[in-house]
Write an enzyme that holds these catalytic residues in place. Structure first.
Site, PDB file in Angstrom:
ATOM      1  N   ASP A   1      73.780  31.587   4.413  1.00  0.00           N
ATOM      2  CA  ASP A   1      74.684  30.580   5.187  1.00  0.00           C
ATOM      3  C   ASP A   1      75.095  29.581   6.483  1.00  0.00           C
ATOM      4  OD1 ASP A   1      76.701  28.327   4.558  1.00  0.00           O
ATOM      5  OD2 ASP A   1      78.263  29.402   6.093  1.00  0.00           O
TER       6      ASP A   1
ATOM      7  N   GLU B   1      69.936  27.948   5.067  1.00  0.00           N
ATOM      8  CA  GLU B   1      70.868  26.731   5.179  1.00  0.00           C
ATOM      9  C   GLU B   1      70.315  26.867   6.577  1.00  0.00           C
ATOM     10  OE1 GLU B   1      73.849  24.511   4.675  1.00  0.00           O
ATOM     11  OE2 GLU B   1      74.046  26.494   5.782  1.00  0.00           O
TER      12      GLU B   1
END
Length: 602
Positions: A231, A320
């Protein structure tokens, strides 16, 4: 305001010239894997509390095997107060009771492996929850302590320190800094939270932080996971000195006529959050001091060594990273760093043949330059579902959520284009990610009542930005069952729209022409033909309204892939049509349709 893009992409390569070479025989599994994202809260609820859980996921794993994917990626299921749907982690080594137990996680991993599926889990290294033991210790220990050095604490500005250390805003609206009250009751230091106030940023200059997250990697690898989706991979390291930032932070780098970002929030070009602070979006990069700093690459080289130490088959890292230009993104997938990085430029491309052709070529060339496969994606838990996106005005910037009072999509057009876009994506070389429910053609919930919304983006902007709840609605499995088969109860954590009933799995299985059966066919052919490992060259059919390429295997077998984004039909060459996203009209490919054709021998 219309959507104006900054076109810096060179003219696509001439038809017949190889744009991307075939992958080497015996390439690792992740080079061309199709990975299915499961959002645990919304996939299957075994205990009836309205929230999806790990036992529910395990029970439904045969569905993924039958769908034809290679792996599943699980969004966070760790212990969390759930202020940001689990992306505020309080304990990286345990399962939140809402989702089950560590034993349930072990069972899920073992069951998936028995079914031939690999398991990728989310890792959230930019920040922890404010309820993490480290942050509570930091508050108790006070300024200058080793405990505080694990996070980004700073003294405030002004004579009383009552102004934040710099002007950075939060992605979710408002300021990116909050002031703490010290143990003696006096106003104290400020801590950085690029996201929610309950998500304090870790200090990645601290060796203890680096050691801890490497230990977390080993903990889950030892339990059998096959990789990590990372993330905010572009956000861990901040520019030295934390300088003020006066740039206009756009969403997904939409640009105005001067090449500058269009503003913030997908809904409107506004620059202020609910408390007057500018709204920052973590998808914009450029020279922003909180994103894409060179220091992140040292971290990922260390992580790669940890994963490589487990031997074969490879454990993977997927970034990401909302990074521009594509050459900067490619740095994350160099041979000693991450294995994959989501191609968000592709996700963010509107339904336009020239734009799609350009982004495919530029993406392939950027990643080929570092010897990495490209990883395609069209939907995830942070963006409006592509079955809805493609039914909106394609001349407008992509929206961040849709409310009942907003312009509504053309659902039929959106689904038709979404099916065509997926058929295009799954024929491209490299890997691909699918988001749960897209194989059912699920649209965004665009009329969700505001009083049930839970996304901090919506809450921190006082409803100015609708946020991501509409794409996170629980999946429909059975039309005539409580919560459409999501679980035994009638009240899922987010309400399902009426349209989901006719899109339930039991309404599509075995039904010719259904979106579910289209996905199964595409995935089966992709695997048997090894499309993800083929070379790509543009075909002469390509044009202003047509994406057309030839995917060629090492043995010379050729597949022609044609996507018609226009209104006029396109004549296909003679050959066997293996699959099409919508019915053909004789030898004509209608608008908003993709076909895979094995050309006749000339």
């Amino acid at each position: 305001m219309g959507r104006v893009t900054q076109d810096t992409t060179p003219t696509p390569t001439a038809p017949g010239t190889t744009v991307h070479p075939a992958d080497s025989p015996g390439a690792p599994w992740w080079h061309d894997a199709v990975i299915y994202q499961v959002y645990p809260r919304s996939w299957a609820d075994a205990d009836g509390d309205g929230i999806g859980d790990l036992p529910g996921i395990t029970a439904r794993l045969p569905y993924l095997r039958d769908l034809g994917v290679d792996a599943l990626w699980l969004s966070p299921f760790y212990v969390s107060p759930m202020n940001d749907a689990g992306y505020d982690v309080a304990d990286y080594r345990d399962v939140d009771p809402r989702f089950g137990t560590l034993a349930d996680a072990d069972t899920l991993i073992t069951t998936a492996h028995d079914l031939g599926l690999k398991v990728v889990v989310d890792l959230v290294p930019n920040h922890t929850s404010s309820e993490h033991a480290w942050f509570r210790a930091a508050l108790a220990a006070g300024p200058g302590s080793p405990e505080r050095d694990r996070y980004v604490f700073r003294d405030g500005k002004g004579p009383d320190g009552d102004e934040p250390p710099n002007n950075w805003p939060s992605v979710f609206g408002g300021r990116g800094w909050s002031r703490v009250t010290e143990a003696d009751g006096t106003p104290g230091q400020w801590y950085l939270h690029i996201f929610d106030v309950t998500q304090p940023d870790l200090n990645w200059d601290n060796p203890e932080v680096r050691e801890e997250l490497e230990s977390v990697l080993r903990f889950w690898c030892d339990r059998g996971v096959d990789g990590f989706r990372v993330d905010v991979a572009h956000g861990l390291v901040k520019k030295e000195g934390l300088p003020d930032w006066h740039g206009r932070m756009g969403v997904f780098d939409e640009v105005d006529a001067d090449g500058g970002p269009l503003g913030v929030g997908h809904d409107a070009p506004t620059l202020e959050g609910h408390d007057g602070a500018p709204v920052l979006d973590h998808n914009a990069t450029g020279n922003a001091p909180m994103w894409d700093q060179d220091g992140v690459h040292e971290i990922y080289r260390a992580w790669r060594k940890v994963l490589d130490s487990y031997g074969e088959p490879d454990r993977i890292l997927c970034a990401e990273a909302w990074v521009k230009p594509e050459t900067r993104l490619a740095r994350y997938v160099r041979g000693d760093e991450m294995h994959q990085a989501f191609n968000f430029d592709f996700l963010d491309t509107h339904w336009d043949a020239a734009a799609l052709t350009a982004v495919v070529e530029s993406s392939l060339r950027s990643n080929d330059a570092v010897g990495a496969p490209t990883t395609w994606v069209l939907s995830n838990h942070d963006v409006v579902r592509h079955a809805t996106r493609f039914g909106l005005d394609q001349d407008q910037p992509r929206t961040n959520g849709i409310r009942a009072t907003d312009p509504q999509p053309d659902a039929a057009l959106g689904l038709r284009r979404a099916r065509a876009a997926t058929a295009l994506m799954l024929a491209l070389p490299g890997g691909a990610y699918l988001y749960q429910g897209e194989e059912l053609g699920l649209p965004e919930h665009t009329t969700m009542p505001d009083d049930v919304r839970q996304d901090p983006t919506y809450l921190r902007t006082d409803g100015e930005i609708a946020g991501r709840d509409g794409c996170r609605v629980p999946v429909p499995w059975v039309k005539d069952a409580p919560s459409l088969g999501f679980g035994p109860g009638d009240s899922p954590w987010l309400p399902q729209p009426e349209a989901y009933a006719d899109l339930a799995v039991d309404q599509q299985e075995g039904v010719e022409g259904s979106t579910l059966e289209l996905y199964r066919t595409l995935l089966s052919l992709r695997r048997s033909l090894r499309l993800g490992a083929r070379a790509l060259a543009w075909d002469a059919l390509a044009g202003p309204q047509v994406v057309a390429f030839r995917a060629t295997a090492d043995d010379g077998d050729e597949l022609l892939v044609v996507t018609n984004t226009g209104g006029e039909p396109v004549t296909l060459p003679a050959g066997e049509v293996l699959v099409s996203s919508a019915p053909l009209d004789g030898g004509l490919l209608p608008g908003d349709t993709t076909a895979w054709v094995r050309p006749s021998a000339s």
